[in-house]
Scaffold this motif. Structure first.
Motif, PDB file in Angstrom:
ATOM      1  N   ALA A  15      56.868  52.863 -31.638  1.00  0.00           N
ATOM      2  CA  ALA A  15      58.252  52.632 -31.093  1.00  0.00           C
ATOM      3  C   ALA A  15      58.471  51.783 -29.892  1.00  0.00           C
ATOM      4  N   LEU A  16      57.359  51.628 -28.759  1.00  0.00           N
ATOM      5  CA  LEU A  16      57.600  50.955 -27.819  1.00  0.00           C
ATOM      6  C   LEU A  16      57.361  49.586 -28.316  1.00  0.00           C
ATOM      7  N   LEU A  17      56.328  49.388 -29.045  1.00  0.00           N
ATOM      8  CA  LEU A  17      55.962  48.054 -29.640  1.00  0.00           C
ATOM      9  C   LEU A  17      57.029  47.251 -30.449  1.00  0.00           C
ATOM     10  N   ALA A  18      57.684  48.206 -31.319  1.00  0.00           N
ATOM     11  CA  ALA A  18      58.764  47.695 -31.844  1.00  0.00           C
ATOM     12  C   ALA A  18      59.950  47.087 -31.123  1.00  0.00           C
ATOM     13  N   GLU A  19      60.047  47.529 -29.837  1.00  0.00           N
ATOM     14  CA  GLU A  19      61.017  46.929 -28.775  1.00  0.00           C
ATOM     15  C   GLU A  19      60.581  45.660 -28.412  1.00  0.00           C
ATOM     16  N   HIS A  23      51.280  45.888 -22.811  1.00  0.00           N
ATOM     17  CA  HIS A  23      50.246  46.497 -22.580  1.00  0.00           C
ATOM     18  C   HIS A  23      50.128  48.174 -22.400  1.00  0.00           C
ATOM     19  N   PRO A  24      49.187  48.799 -22.537  1.00  0.00           N
ATOM     20  CA  PRO A  24      49.359  50.375 -22.425  1.00  0.00           C
ATOM     21  C   PRO A  24      49.941  50.728 -21.218  1.00  0.00           C
ATOM     22  N   TYR A  25      49.567  49.936 -19.917  1.00  0.00           N
ATOM     23  CA  TYR A  25      49.887  50.445 -18.688  1.00  0.00           C
ATOM     24  C   TYR A  25      51.503  50.312 -18.731  1.00  0.00           C
ATOM     25  N   GLU A  26      51.959  49.363 -19.153  1.00  0.00           N
ATOM     26  CA  GLU A  26      53.521  49.137 -19.459  1.00  0.00           C
ATOM     27  C   GLU A  26      54.089  50.352 -20.320  1.00  0.00           C
ATOM     28  N   MET A  27      53.510  50.517 -21.388  1.00  0.00           N
ATOM     29  CA  MET A  27      53.875  51.651 -22.214  1.00  0.00           C
ATOM     30  C   MET A  27      54.030  52.964 -21.493  1.00  0.00           C
ATOM     31  N   ASP A  56      43.797  50.166 -37.512  1.00  0.00           N
ATOM     32  CA  ASP A  56      44.274  50.402 -39.033  1.00  0.00           C
ATOM     33  C   ASP A  56      45.397  49.146 -39.298  1.00  0.00           C
ATOM     34  N   GLY A  57      45.267  48.106 -38.402  1.00  0.00           N
ATOM     35  CA  GLY A  57      45.954  46.885 -38.643  1.00  0.00           C
ATOM     36  C   GLY A  57      47.643  47.061 -38.367  1.00  0.00           C
ATOM     37  N   LEU A  58      47.917  48.188 -37.638  1.00  0.00           N
ATOM     38  CA  LEU A  58      49.470  48.467 -37.350  1.00  0.00           C
ATOM     39  C   LEU A  58      49.962  47.633 -35.999  1.00  0.00           C
ATOM     40  N   ILE A  59      49.206  47.393 -35.103  1.00  0.00           N
ATOM     41  CA  ILE A  59      49.225  46.709 -33.997  1.00  0.00           C
ATOM     42  C   ILE A  59      48.146  45.634 -33.789  1.00  0.00           C
ATOM     43  N   ALA A  80      53.701  43.443 -39.054  1.00  0.00           N
ATOM     44  CA  ALA A  80      54.745  43.503 -39.987  1.00  0.00           C
ATOM     45  C   ALA A  80      54.348  45.180 -40.787  1.00  0.00           C
ATOM     46  N   GLU A  81      53.127  45.226 -40.987  1.00  0.00           N
ATOM     47  CA  GLU A  81      53.017  46.562 -41.855  1.00  0.00           C
ATOM     48  C   GLU A  81      53.170  47.823 -40.605  1.00  0.00           C
ATOM     49  N   GLY A  82      52.855  47.597 -39.466  1.00  0.00           N
ATOM     50  CA  GLY A  82      52.975  48.662 -38.483  1.00  0.00           C
ATOM     51  C   GLY A  82      54.623  48.951 -38.206  1.00  0.00           C
ATOM     52  N   LEU A  83      55.582  47.828 -38.416  1.00  0.00           N
ATOM     53  CA  LEU A  83      56.890  48.087 -38.304  1.00  0.00           C
ATOM     54  C   LEU A  83      57.590  48.925 -39.524  1.00  0.00           C
ATOM     55  N   GLU A  84      56.948  48.425 -40.910  1.00  0.00           N
ATOM     56  CA  GLU A  84      57.214  49.291 -41.773  1.00  0.00           C
ATOM     57  C   GLU A  84      56.837  50.655 -41.816  1.00  0.00           C
TER      58      GLU A  84
END
Length: 208
Positions: A15-19, A23-27, A56-59, A80-84
């Motif tokens: 969800a955060l990366l869809a925005e 990086h993880p610290y920012e998350m 898994d190739g989602l990010i 694109a796969e991760g967003l789907e």
């Protein structure tokens, strides 16, 4: 089907990366800012989620940077796969009621194993704790409502509504237990014969 803690942490990262890439610290900072710690687990759990999702190739890594003597920070972006996957999972969570048995429902199902006095005492304790939780959440909702957009608070609204409904039900059950309307005889309840299954039990539905 209920989601595991790992599933929900993965969903939070997506969800955060869809925005936007981060990086993880920012998350972690965004999660604290939005008061969503319960959905992201521990910082270690979040980093593990990032590792799973990358595997898994989602990010995927977008860039790596270093500031001074600090460790390198990798900025990730959703694929694109991760967003789907994220959109499909969120659609499922919003549209399909969770069939997993809540912990309290399991305890209620075993209520006949207690004496009426013990059941009433425990339910009264629960009611008092629920009242405290409701008061605290209501205050949080007012305070956060001055800082955050309402769409970021609907989860708290939902939880508060559930707690109020649960308190109403617990108080009603306590009243029935106290005035004898429940007709509680634990020994008789536990020794009652189990009804035979109906003719459509094996098919899982009514016969046509």
């Amino acid at each position: 089907m209920a989601k595991s803690v790992a599933d929900l942490v993965d969903l939070t990262v997506l969800a955060l990366l869809a925005e936007r890439p981060c990086h993880p610290y920012e998350m972690q900072r965004l999660i604290r800012q939005r008061r969503k710690e319960h959905a992201a687990g521990s910082p270690r759990g979040l980093y593990r989620a990032v590792e799973r999702l990358e595997r898994d190739g989602l990010i995927e890594p977008a860039e790596t940077s270093r500031a001074g003597n600090r460790p390198e920070r990798t900025v990730y972006r959703i694929t694109a796969e991760g967003l789907e996957r994220f959109q499909d999972q969120l659609d499922d969570l919003l549209s399909v009621p969770d069939t997993d048995q809540p912990t309290f429902a399991t305890a209620v199902a075993l209520l006949a194993h207690l004496s009426p006095e013990s059941a009433a005492r425990n339910l009264e304790t629960r009611a008092v704790l629920l009242e405290g939780q409701i008061a605290e959440m209501a205050a949080q909702l007012v305070g956060l409502g001055r800082q955050l957009h309402r769409v970021l608070l609907v989860e708290l609204e939902y939880t508060l509504t559930l707690r109020r409904a649960e308190l109403h039900w617990v108080r009603a059950l306590l009243a029935d237990l106290t005035d004898g309307a429940l007709g509680w005889d634990p020994v008789a309840i536990r020794s009652a014969p189990v009804p035979a299954p109906g003719p459509d039990a094996e098919s899982g539905g009514p016969m046509t």
